[in-house]
Design a protein around this motif. Sequence first.
Motif, PDB file in Angstrom:
ATOM      1  N   TRP A 217      -5.574   0.875  -8.400  1.00 32.65           N
ATOM      2  CA  TRP A 217      -5.115   0.062  -7.271  1.00 32.65           C
ATOM      3  C   TRP A 217      -5.920  -1.234  -7.221  1.00 32.65           C
ATOM      4  O   TRP A 217      -5.360  -2.314  -7.128  1.00 32.65           O
TER       5      TRP A 217
ATOM      6  N   ASN B 187       5.059  -0.636 -10.604  1.00 31.60           N
ATOM      7  CA  ASN B 187       4.130  -1.578  -9.967  1.00 31.60           C
ATOM      8  C   ASN B 187       4.694  -2.990  -9.990  1.00 31.60           C
ATOM      9  O   ASN B 187       4.628  -3.715  -9.006  1.00 31.60           O
TER      10      ASN B 187
ATOM     11  N   GLY C  22       2.302   5.579  -7.033  1.00 33.69           N
ATOM     12  CA  GLY C  22       1.058   6.115  -7.584  1.00 33.69           C
ATOM     13  C   GLY C  22       1.087   7.632  -7.581  1.00 33.69           C
ATOM     14  O   GLY C  22       0.627   8.285  -8.519  1.00 33.69           O
TER      15      GLY C  22
ATOM     16  N   VAL D 200       0.842  -1.208   0.000  1.00 34.89           N
ATOM     17  CA  VAL D 200       0.000   0.000   0.000  1.00 34.89           C
ATOM     18  C   VAL D 200       0.872   1.252   0.000  1.00 34.89           C
ATOM     19  O   VAL D 200       0.632   2.189  -0.769  1.00 34.89           O
TER      20      VAL D 200
ATOM     21  N   TYR E 272       2.597   1.645  -3.294  1.00 38.32           N
ATOM     22  CA  TYR E 272       1.638   2.089  -4.311  1.00 38.32           C
ATOM     23  C   TYR E 272       1.335   3.572  -4.154  1.00 38.32           C
ATOM     24  O   TYR E 272       1.232   4.298  -5.141  1.00 38.32           O
TER      25      TYR E 272
ATOM     26  N   LYS F 166      -4.374  -4.890  -7.793  1.00 43.03           N
ATOM     27  CA  LYS F 166      -4.372  -5.789  -6.639  1.00 43.03           C
ATOM     28  C   LYS F 166      -5.217  -7.038  -6.894  1.00 43.03           C
ATOM     29  O   LYS F 166      -4.820  -8.150  -6.547  1.00 43.03           O
TER      30      LYS F 166
END
Length: 139
Positions: free
Chosen positions: A127, A63, A22, A15, A18, A131
Amino acid sequence: MIKLIQQLWHRYQAVLAYLIFGGLTTVINFVAFWLFNNLIQWPYLISNVIAWLLSVLFAYVTNKLWVFDAATPTLKSLLQEAGAFFGFRLLSLGIDELIMFTGISILHGNPLLVKLLDQIIVVVLNWFFSKLFIFKERH
């Protein structure tokens, strides 16, 4: 204190990574959009697609390597993963373009503000796509 930080990092690594990558992907997207739309003065939907392409290329690499730590031992698995990644990103591009069109052409919003709101929505969607569907080996 350091041990606590290490435990939190280990527990929430995907998380947090990301959010970091992100965030960088969003910066790339936003800056590229601004560059093509404001400086070069290309139409906002074209500027948005170019910004999407640049940011998605960056997002795939980060990623894969640092967020989801996804191993692809064969060319076939790499192509499947890349195909899923870019396929879902094309889906989010459609949503992205719809938000931009609605916010700018219909609601007459400021392109940069619409882009900011748009990116928040798209990052959350991406996300979940990543995921749940793309880099699923790690969870």
